[in-house]
Design an enzyme around this catalytic site. Sequence first.
Site, short mmCIF file in Angstrom:
data_model
loop_
_atom_site.label_atom_id
_atom_site.label_comp_id
_atom_site.label_asym_id
_atom_site.label_seq_id
_atom_site.Cartn_x
_atom_site.Cartn_y
_atom_site.Cartn_z
N GLU A 292 0.83 -1.20 0.00
CA GLU A 292 0.00 0.00 0.00
C GLU A 292 0.87 1.26 0.00
OE1 GLU A 292 -3.42 2.05 2.89
OE2 GLU A 292 -2.16 0.41 3.62
N LYS A 363 -9.54 2.38 -3.17
CA LYS A 363 -10.02 1.84 -1.89
C LYS A 363 -11.38 2.46 -1.55
CE LYS A 363 -8.64 1.39 2.97
NZ LYS A 363 -7.65 1.80 3.99
N CYS A 413 -5.31 -2.37 2.73
CA CYS A 413 -5.31 -2.22 4.18
C CYS A 413 -6.38 -3.10 4.81
CB CYS A 413 -5.45 -0.75 4.55
SG CYS A 413 -5.21 -0.40 6.31
#
Length: 535
Positions: A292, A363, A413
Amino acid sequence: MTEAAVPRGSDAHLQRIAERLAGLVGWRRLALACVLGALSAAALPPVYAVPVLIPAFAGLLWQLEGVRSRRGAFVLGWAFGLGHFAAGLYWVGIAFFVDAPTFGWMMPFAVAGLAGGLAIFTGVVTLAAWAVPWGGVSRILVFAAAWSIAAWVRGHILTGFPWNLLGTAWSFSDAVVQSTALFGIWALSLLTVFAATAPAALGFSGSVWRRWGPAAVAALLFAGLATGGMLRLANAPAPGDNDVPGVRLRLVQANVPQQIKWQRDQRLENLKRHLRMSRKPGDGITHIIWPETAVPYFLSRQGELAEILGSVAPRGGALLTGLPRIEEAGAADGTGGTNGRRALYNSLFAIEPEGGVAALYDKFHLVPFGEYVPFSEWLPVEKLTAGRTDFSAGPGPRTLRAPGVPPFSPLICYEAIFPGNVLNPNDRPSWLLNVTNDAWFGNSTGPYQHLASARLRAVEEGLPLVRVANTGISAVIDAYGRMRGRLDLLTQGTLDTPLPRALDRLTPYARYGDVVFAGLVFLTLAVAAAARRRT
């Protein structure tokens, strides 16, 4: 109570303990509940002290027997939850010391506030168990059902926070976690809470069966889960015998400390570190995967960046990397118009060797206070991540297609901790890719808990999961949850690995979702009602 129902020996000793705990009042009752809650957190990864759940939950049930008011029942559960969540989620506070001068003062308020807020759910659980006019075995069953319902609600309400579900305490057992392929982590958590509270019956009066029966049933349940799991694994292909042909991944764990990750004088070196590690000699590497926000620049603002990234992408393959993405004010919004504002996204790109973008994912499950500030119009605080602009959310789970690799579902995440919400069921992928940056949490239990939760998604969905973390723990996990390779926490290195295959058929959980869990909750409550009538 009849003579035959009078407990003797160890039973009598446990009943005396139960009576003493029920007799506690005031601050002593609440202090013990808080301690028991903290003790229960030791069952979670990476400690896995599962037996501590028994004194923790049995003790809570015994205390509940002495409560005389609704307020007392709620506060008792709230105190237990405060200890449980503070001990299980203490590592959240470590993130506030990455920039200690700015955010350090918030740490105790953040941890206490998070634990206290989540403890409301456990307060409702004890209130529900107390309010139902059923004692003994029936109260144990109602408590287990209420805890599981509250955990499910916690995982879905607002943005959801299904962290540290008690079923993850079994992540050390490849056999037991196979059950999540059948009914998911919610149901395994229900059975775990029942098994932890069942021994509380030994402290109640009643027949031998009513005292020992619940613990015996719990033991048989988990013996059955373990046996079924071992049989499933015995009939599974041996690790390495069922890999995707022609695909070999390189996972890059650069171990960049969060304190320097976004420093202007360190950004270029951080990028070069990833490039050097990606260019190490290796046989047949087809895809490079970075974690990430591994790239500390915006692709749209750095003219040569795409070519630099593409230089490490193998021919016929791609570089899969996390990096921030920005849409400038007035940029096309995909509908023929412009969005009229600047938007920031936490994204994953598939970069081809020539520097072209083969696929893109934004995301959608953002971290409150980490990537955006909820109620920002009233809260005068900034988010923890660099920059003042809040991140925007993407449209939701999607399946990406990149050159030379089967379709995959990207998870950035903690998107990997949400059961049943890690892929697009209308465009089902062949594997899950979780890129993350757990450097925020240092050498704490947080990265281990994150890995354990992500691993369960692989078993539930019957899909392999590849996890690449900046500071670890990076891992390759097959569709049965078996670890095929890993890079330990706070180490720098690469992991060259094949890609395991997905299962040929959908798991029951992938097909039916939480329907089986809902059925188990209903069955638990029905048995509780039946046990009450036999009292």
